[in-house]
Motif scaffolding. Structure first.
Motif, PDB file in Angstrom:
ATOM      1  N   MET A   1       6.360   3.135   0.148  1.00 32.42           N
ATOM      2  CA  MET A   1       5.754   4.431  -0.058  1.00 32.42           C
ATOM      3  C   MET A   1       4.265   4.349   0.264  1.00 32.42           C
ATOM      4  O   MET A   1       3.574   3.453  -0.171  1.00 32.42           O
ATOM      5  N   VAL A   2       3.797   5.286   1.044  1.00 32.69           N
ATOM      6  CA  VAL A   2       2.392   5.312   1.412  1.00 32.69           C
ATOM      7  C   VAL A   2       1.637   6.187   0.417  1.00 32.69           C
ATOM      8  O   VAL A   2       2.037   7.316   0.139  1.00 32.69           O
ATOM      9  N   ASN A   3       0.563   5.621  -0.131  1.00 41.90           N
ATOM     10  CA  ASN A   3      -0.290   6.344  -1.060  1.00 41.90           C
ATOM     11  C   ASN A   3      -1.739   5.970  -0.761  1.00 41.90           C
ATOM     12  O   ASN A   3      -2.002   5.187   0.154  1.00 41.90           O
ATOM     13  N   ILE A   4      -2.664   6.509  -1.520  1.00 43.34           N
ATOM     14  CA  ILE A   4      -4.088   6.274  -1.258  1.00 43.34           C
ATOM     15  C   ILE A   4      -4.438   4.775  -1.297  1.00 43.34           C
ATOM     16  O   ILE A   4      -5.087   4.279  -0.370  1.00 43.34           O
ATOM     17  N   PRO A   5      -4.024   4.007  -2.329  1.00 37.70           N
ATOM     18  CA  PRO A   5      -4.344   2.578  -2.308  1.00 37.70           C
ATOM     19  C   PRO A   5      -3.785   1.864  -1.061  1.00 37.70           C
ATOM     20  O   PRO A   5      -4.466   1.012  -0.476  1.00 37.70           O
ATOM     21  N   ASN A   6      -2.582   2.222  -0.636  1.00 37.43           N
ATOM     22  CA  ASN A   6      -2.001   1.595   0.551  1.00 37.43           C
ATOM     23  C   ASN A   6      -2.752   1.988   1.823  1.00 37.43           C
ATOM     24  O   ASN A   6      -2.908   1.174   2.737  1.00 37.43           O
ATOM     25  N   ILE A   7      -3.213   3.228   1.886  1.00 33.41           N
ATOM     26  CA  ILE A   7      -4.004   3.670   3.044  1.00 33.41           C
ATOM     27  C   ILE A   7      -5.314   2.885   3.108  1.00 33.41           C
ATOM     28  O   ILE A   7      -5.741   2.452   4.182  1.00 33.41           O
ATOM     29  N   ILE A   8      -5.941   2.681   1.953  1.00 38.31           N
ATOM     30  CA  ILE A   8      -7.176   1.885   1.905  1.00 38.31           C
ATOM     31  C   ILE A   8      -6.896   0.464   2.394  1.00 38.31           C
ATOM     32  O   ILE A   8      -7.684  -0.108   3.159  1.00 38.31           O
ATOM     33  N   THR A   9      -5.774  -0.113   1.968  1.00 35.58           N
ATOM     34  CA  THR A   9      -5.402  -1.461   2.417  1.00 35.58           C
ATOM     35  C   THR A   9      -5.175  -1.475   3.924  1.00 35.58           C
ATOM     36  O   THR A   9      -5.611  -2.411   4.610  1.00 35.58           O
ATOM     37  N   PHE A  37     -17.845  -3.702   3.218  1.00 32.22           N
ATOM     38  CA  PHE A  37     -16.983  -2.533   3.046  1.00 32.22           C
ATOM     39  C   PHE A  37     -15.546  -2.966   2.736  1.00 32.22           C
ATOM     40  O   PHE A  37     -14.892  -2.399   1.858  1.00 32.22           O
ATOM     41  N   ALA A  38     -15.051  -3.971   3.444  1.00 35.22           N
ATOM     42  CA  ALA A  38     -13.685  -4.457   3.223  1.00 35.22           C
ATOM     43  C   ALA A  38     -13.538  -5.033   1.816  1.00 35.22           C
ATOM     44  O   ALA A  38     -12.530  -4.794   1.144  1.00 35.22           O
ATOM     45  N   LEU A  44     -11.380  -1.462  -4.731  1.00 38.54           N
ATOM     46  CA  LEU A  44     -11.022  -0.064  -4.956  1.00 38.54           C
ATOM     47  C   LEU A  44      -9.518   0.155  -4.898  1.00 38.54           C
ATOM     48  O   LEU A  44      -8.951   0.823  -5.776  1.00 38.54           O
ATOM     49  N   ASP A  45      -8.841  -0.393  -3.899  1.00 37.26           N
ATOM     50  CA  ASP A  45      -7.399  -0.133  -3.798  1.00 37.26           C
ATOM     51  C   ASP A  45      -6.644  -0.727  -4.980  1.00 37.26           C
ATOM     52  O   ASP A  45      -5.732  -0.108  -5.514  1.00 37.26           O
ATOM     53  N   ALA A  66      -3.950  -8.578   3.928  1.00 32.35           N
ATOM     54  CA  ALA A  66      -5.245  -8.064   4.390  1.00 32.35           C
ATOM     55  C   ALA A  66      -6.369  -9.006   3.962  1.00 32.35           C
ATOM     56  O   ALA A  66      -7.262  -9.331   4.758  1.00 32.35           O
ATOM     57  N   ASP A  67      -6.316  -9.456   2.716  1.00 33.71           N
ATOM     58  CA  ASP A  67      -7.334 -10.384   2.207  1.00 33.71           C
ATOM     59  C   ASP A  67      -7.344 -11.684   3.006  1.00 33.71           C
ATOM     60  O   ASP A  67      -8.391 -12.175   3.415  1.00 33.71           O
ATOM     61  N   LYS A  68      -6.164 -12.235   3.218  1.00 34.82           N
ATOM     62  CA  LYS A  68      -6.068 -13.512   3.929  1.00 34.82           C
ATOM     63  C   LYS A  68      -6.489 -13.375   5.381  1.00 34.82           C
ATOM     64  O   LYS A  68      -7.137 -14.273   5.931  1.00 34.82           O
TER      65      LYS A  68
END
Length: 179
Positions: A1-9, A37-38, A44-45, A66-68
């Motif tokens: 499911m795509v949501n705001i935290p996933n969009i930020i990621t 920013f990252a 934030l996410d 994303a972190d790695k």
């Protein structure tokens, strides 16, 4: 499911190639801005996902990737392009990530992946790895911190990274043995 935290990621994932190009071409001011920013988007996410109960399987998978991607590319390029980070530290950081990836793969084969959760040591290690990259990028942009502070930071990051790798290895072996 795509949501705001996933969009930020996802935005953070799309920033990784831009970060890589910035470091590769020695545009350290841009690299610092992107990295900062990252790092903020990572905080934030996670906050939004927990606060508004928006944790999804997609986010659980994408966030650490994303972190790695950001951390590993930063260490690799800052070691390779100008020896700004010692090669020995990069080898330790990348080796830990390969070890964790292999361990996760093995645990998933035996359907035990969901039992291994991030540890406080693992989270502290990730923070130190991020902070070390940030400090290195700051040094390249404004000369601070000095070399001795960076040296202590490199050594501390290495110690935490090795300790975390050992902890995850121990926990993985224990889980595979049914303990």
């Amino acid at each position: 499911m795509v949501n705001i935290p996933n969009i930020i990621t996802l935005i953070r994932i799309f920033l990784v190639p831009v970060f890589i190009m910035s470091v590769f071409y020695g545009k350290f001011k841009e690299a610092l801005s992107i990295f900062f920013f990252a790092a903020l988007s990572d905080a934030l996410d996670g906050f939004l996902a927990r606060k508004f109960n928006k944790v999804t399987m997609l986010g659980v998978i994408l966030d650490p990737l994303a972190d790695k991607a950001l951390i590993d590319s930063g260490y690799f390029l800052l070691s390779y392009t100008g020896k700004y980070i010692p090669i020995w530290l990069t080898v330790i950081v990348l080796s830990r990530d390969v070890l964790i990836l292999m361990g996760s793969w093995i645990l998933s084969i035996f359907n035990k992946m969901d039992r291994i959760k991030p540890t406080y040591l693992g989270k502290a290690t990730a923070f130190l790895q991020f902070f070390t990259l940030l400090a290195t990028l700051l040094k390249l942009n404004c000369g601070f911190p000095n070399g001795s502070i960076l040296g202590v930071l490199f050594f501390t990051t290495a110690i935490f990274t090795v300790a975390s790798a050992l902890q995850y290895t121990y926990r993985g072996i224990k889980e595979l043995n049914g303990a």
